[in-house]
Design a protein around this motif. Sequence first.
Motif, PDB file in Angstrom:
ATOM      1  N   ALA A  14     -22.994 125.776  96.780  1.00 44.61           N
ATOM      2  CA  ALA A  14     -23.615 125.903  95.465  1.00 44.61           C
ATOM      3  C   ALA A  14     -23.258 124.688  94.626  1.00 44.61           C
ATOM      4  O   ALA A  14     -22.089 124.481  94.296  1.00 44.61           O
ATOM      5  N   PRO A  15     -24.238 123.856  94.265  1.00 45.68           N
ATOM      6  CA  PRO A  15     -23.966 122.670  93.462  1.00 45.68           C
ATOM      7  C   PRO A  15     -23.960 122.983  91.974  1.00 45.68           C
ATOM      8  O   PRO A  15     -24.438 124.037  91.536  1.00 45.68           O
ATOM      9  N   GLY A  16     -23.421 122.076  91.215  1.00 47.72           N
ATOM     10  CA  GLY A  16     -23.457 122.232  89.778  1.00 47.72           C
ATOM     11  C   GLY A  16     -23.439 120.899  89.072  1.00 47.72           C
ATOM     12  O   GLY A  16     -22.918 119.923  89.623  1.00 47.72           O
ATOM     13  N   PRO A  17     -24.019 120.851  87.862  1.00 47.94           N
ATOM     14  CA  PRO A  17     -24.666 121.974  87.199  1.00 47.94           C
ATOM     15  C   PRO A  17     -25.881 122.458  87.989  1.00 47.94           C
ATOM     16  O   PRO A  17     -26.621 121.660  88.513  1.00 47.94           O
ATOM     17  N   GLY A  18     -26.055 123.763  88.029  1.00 48.91           N
ATOM     18  CA  GLY A  18     -27.185 124.313  88.755  1.00 48.91           C
ATOM     19  C   GLY A  18     -27.007 125.786  89.020  1.00 48.91           C
ATOM     20  O   GLY A  18     -25.906 126.340  88.896  1.00 48.91           O
ATOM     21  N   ASP A  49     -14.984 121.384  94.950  1.00 52.78           N
ATOM     22  CA  ASP A  49     -14.873 119.967  94.569  1.00 52.78           C
ATOM     23  C   ASP A  49     -14.168 119.134  95.629  1.00 52.78           C
ATOM     24  O   ASP A  49     -13.345 118.262  95.317  1.00 52.78           O
ATOM     25  N   GLY A  50     -14.465 119.426  96.885  1.00 54.31           N
ATOM     26  CA  GLY A  50     -13.918 118.635  97.971  1.00 54.31           C
ATOM     27  C   GLY A  50     -12.538 119.031  98.443  1.00 54.31           C
ATOM     28  O   GLY A  50     -12.034 118.471  99.417  1.00 54.31           O
ATOM     29  N   SER A  51     -11.901 120.000  97.779  1.00 51.31           N
ATOM     30  CA  SER A  51     -10.559 120.442  98.168  1.00 51.31           C
ATOM     31  C   SER A  51     -10.622 121.876  98.682  1.00 51.31           C
ATOM     32  O   SER A  51     -11.288 122.731  98.083  1.00 51.31           O
ATOM     33  N   GLU A  52      -9.921 122.146  99.752  1.00 52.77           N
ATOM     34  CA  GLU A  52      -9.894 123.506 100.283  1.00 52.77           C
ATOM     35  C   GLU A  52      -9.040 124.395  99.390  1.00 52.77           C
ATOM     36  O   GLU A  52      -7.896 124.059  99.052  1.00 52.77           O
TER      37      GLU A  52
END
Length: 227
Positions: A29-33, A66-69
């Motif tokens: 799920a991307p954001g903003p969106g 954001d790229g971190s697990e």
Amino acid sequence: MTTGTLISLRRARVRYGPLEALHGVTLAAPGPGLTVLLGRNGSGRTTALRALAGLVPLSEGSVVWDGSEVTRVPAYERARRGLRLVPERQAVFGSLTVRENLELAAPEESSALEAFPELRPLLSRRAGTLSGGEQRMLALARALSARPRVMLADEPAQGMSPAVAARTYALLGSLDACVVVAEQRLPPVPRDRAVLVYELRRGRVVFGGEAHELAHRTARNGGAADG
């Protein structure tokens, strides 16, 4: 301005005792969106939200933000980082008034009522006495007052009139945040921006794409999407 916010499940499996509710689900799920998790009861859409929020553990796979697990990051820490979940049930404190519910969420925040002015005359009412739609408005107002980076909502417009539901989705679609909602049917999503849809069935993703693509597929099949 939020840039590049993304929260995702990667090959996620969730078990409730002997039963597996998610069977290797991957979605982003991307954001903003605005992203919609679509499916009937038992499809896994609510479990997917709860997995993103950290309320249910994964038996396999990962949650990435954001790229971190963040798979092992507890729910309260995800909330501190800006994630808010509006569950389908028990989303407000029924014994407290509307005003008290809002003050608990953000003591100095007065803009929460701007989104749902219908709540203004209800400020002194106990939340448990509100209608289902009014409780959804209150729950969303509480979440919005925290200015979330990621907002997860299970059937956010349940019990609302069609006009208020459309206004609610216009608001959710305009937020400077990553917004993920779970619905049984495709809601009145904004038509002036891309909305991502994942359709789940029995714990698996059976469709992933933009809302207009799902609408075309549904029209081609001559009926409602099989969630």
